[in-house]
Scaffold this motif. Structure first.
Motif, PDB file in Angstrom:
ATOM      1  N   THR A 174      32.538  48.888 -22.596  1.00  0.00           N
ATOM      2  CA  THR A 174      33.783  48.723 -22.235  1.00  0.00           C
ATOM      3  C   THR A 174      34.159  47.804 -21.232  1.00  0.00           C
ATOM      4  OG1 THR A 174      34.208  51.428 -22.817  1.00  0.00           O
ATOM      5  CG2 THR A 174      36.403  50.217 -22.009  1.00  0.00           C
ATOM      6  N   PHE A 175      32.811  48.056 -19.841  1.00  0.00           N
ATOM      7  CA  PHE A 175      32.946  46.920 -17.958  1.00  0.00           C
ATOM      8  C   PHE A 175      33.154  46.410 -18.872  1.00  0.00           C
ATOM      9  CE2 PHE A 175      32.246  50.643 -16.268  1.00  0.00           C
ATOM     10  CZ  PHE A 175      32.751  51.217 -16.497  1.00  0.00           C
ATOM     11  N   ILE A 181      28.342  57.058  -9.608  1.00  0.00           N
ATOM     12  CA  ILE A 181      28.936  55.833  -8.237  1.00  0.00           C
ATOM     13  C   ILE A 181      28.233  54.457  -8.615  1.00  0.00           C
ATOM     14  CG2 ILE A 181      27.741  55.280  -5.960  1.00  0.00           C
ATOM     15  CD1 ILE A 181      30.016  56.828  -5.409  1.00  0.00           C
ATOM     16  N   LEU A 182      27.063  54.543  -9.462  1.00  0.00           N
ATOM     17  CA  LEU A 182      27.323  53.193  -9.640  1.00  0.00           C
ATOM     18  C   LEU A 182      27.866  52.526 -11.000  1.00  0.00           C
ATOM     19  CD1 LEU A 182      22.324  53.423 -10.264  1.00  0.00           C
ATOM     20  CD2 LEU A 182      24.606  52.040  -8.849  1.00  0.00           C
ATOM     21  N   ALA A 183      28.196  53.974 -12.460  1.00  0.00           N
ATOM     22  CA  ALA A 183      29.025  52.880 -12.465  1.00  0.00           C
ATOM     23  C   ALA A 183      30.749  52.663 -12.117  1.00  0.00           C
ATOM     24  CB  ALA A 183      29.279  54.783 -13.800  1.00  0.00           C
ATOM     25  N   THR A 184      31.151  53.142 -11.093  1.00  0.00           N
ATOM     26  CA  THR A 184      32.359  52.834 -10.242  1.00  0.00           C
ATOM     27  C   THR A 184      31.671  51.500  -9.452  1.00  0.00           C
ATOM     28  OG1 THR A 184      32.348  55.645  -9.456  1.00  0.00           O
ATOM     29  CG2 THR A 184      33.385  53.492  -8.604  1.00  0.00           C
ATOM     30  N   LEU A 185      30.605  51.117  -9.626  1.00  0.00           N
ATOM     31  CA  LEU A 185      30.505  49.789  -9.024  1.00  0.00           C
ATOM     32  C   LEU A 185      30.238  48.538 -10.070  1.00  0.00           C
ATOM     33  CD1 LEU A 185      27.571  50.623  -6.211  1.00  0.00           C
ATOM     34  CD2 LEU A 185      29.522  50.190  -5.236  1.00  0.00           C
ATOM     35  N   TYR A 186      30.307  49.562 -10.969  1.00  0.00           N
ATOM     36  CA  TYR A 186      29.944  48.704 -12.014  1.00  0.00           C
ATOM     37  C   TYR A 186      31.163  48.154 -12.922  1.00  0.00           C
ATOM     38  CZ  TYR A 186      25.145  49.454 -12.285  1.00  0.00           C
ATOM     39  OH  TYR A 186      23.572  49.343 -12.043  1.00  0.00           O
ATOM     40  N   SER A 187      31.915  48.674 -12.691  1.00  0.00           N
ATOM     41  CA  SER A 187      33.699  48.909 -13.087  1.00  0.00           C
ATOM     42  C   SER A 187      34.172  48.043 -11.579  1.00  0.00           C
ATOM     43  CB  SER A 187      33.789  50.218 -13.096  1.00  0.00           C
ATOM     44  OG  SER A 187      34.110  50.413 -11.671  1.00  0.00           O
TER      45      SER A 187
END
Length: 224
Positions: free
Chosen positions: A112-113, A214-220
């Motif tokens: 999705t990102f 947190i890593l998912a947030t940084l990727y977004s």
């Protein structure tokens, strides 16, 4: 022995049914009374955790139009943490120790990102492939390295969570199997070590869910 050792991570049962996966749905039975009853200290603690995570994710993802996305990452954190802690109880299947679950969480997020970034901010995405101030002769090599590191992100997210869940459970199982052959003094030391290891596993269950979200947030953030 190895077959028995890894049998705790086998999703099949004696009835040849994947009933162990129903452990991931136990929250439906536990969570609703949590919100309908009079707010308790546990309720206030959980709300404090949610608001703290919201502030943390909001500071990481500073794009105003995506402020509501923090709810998605908080839900992701809650789901992973709940399943991680369930795996610490005896005879309960640890669903987060399987790549089929962790990849189901990381791969759709990453896809999705990537689709959003390449369709809406293509120049921005190309800029991420070239580090600022890099020498010109190294640019093709750096682009290749950045592309590979971007592609393997969902795999690293899934494998990190799975490996940490499996490693602790295997260590506890191996130490427990040596208990019947020990004398009383060594058995007391083993029990004390098991208690410390269980405390460590409780911390790992919380930390790994936080790291994943947190890593998912940084990727977004990189696609905005």
């Amino acid at each position: 022995m190895m077959a028995n050792l890894f049998s705790s991570f086998d999703p099949s049962t004696n009835l040849n049914l994947s009933l162990n996966w129903t452990s991931s749905m136990l929250g439906i039975l536990i969570i609703p009374p949590f919100y309908w009853l009079i707010p308790s200290r546990l309720n206030f603690l959980w709300m404090k955790i949610i608001f703290t995570l919201h502030k943390e994710f909001k500071n990481l993802n500073k794009t105003p139009k995506f402020n509501g996305s923090t709810l998605m990452f908080i839900s992701l954190f809650s789901l992973i943490m709940f399943n991680n802690f369930l795996g610490l109880f005896p005879y309960i299947f640890t669903s987060t120790s399987h790549l089929s679950l962790t990849l189901s969480l990381s791969l759709p997020l990453w896809l999705t990102f990537m689709l959003y970034g390449w369709l809406n901010n293509m120049i921005h995405m190309f800029a991420h492939l070239v580090p600022q101030g890099a020498p010109s002769p190294l640019l093709p090599f750096l682009v290749l390295v950045e592309t590979i590191s971007n592609i393997i992100r969902p795999g690293t997210l899934a494998i990190r969570l799975t490996a940490n869940m499996i490693a602790g459970h295997l260590l506890i199982t191996l130490m427990s199997n040596s208990g019947p052959n020990m004398n009383l003094s060594l058995l007391n030391l083993l029990i004390f070590s098991q208690i410390l290891l269980l405390m460590l596993e409780s911390a790992v269950a919380l930390i790994q869910s936080y790291v994943f979200s947190i890593l998912a947030t940084l990727y977004s953030k990189e696609v905005n």
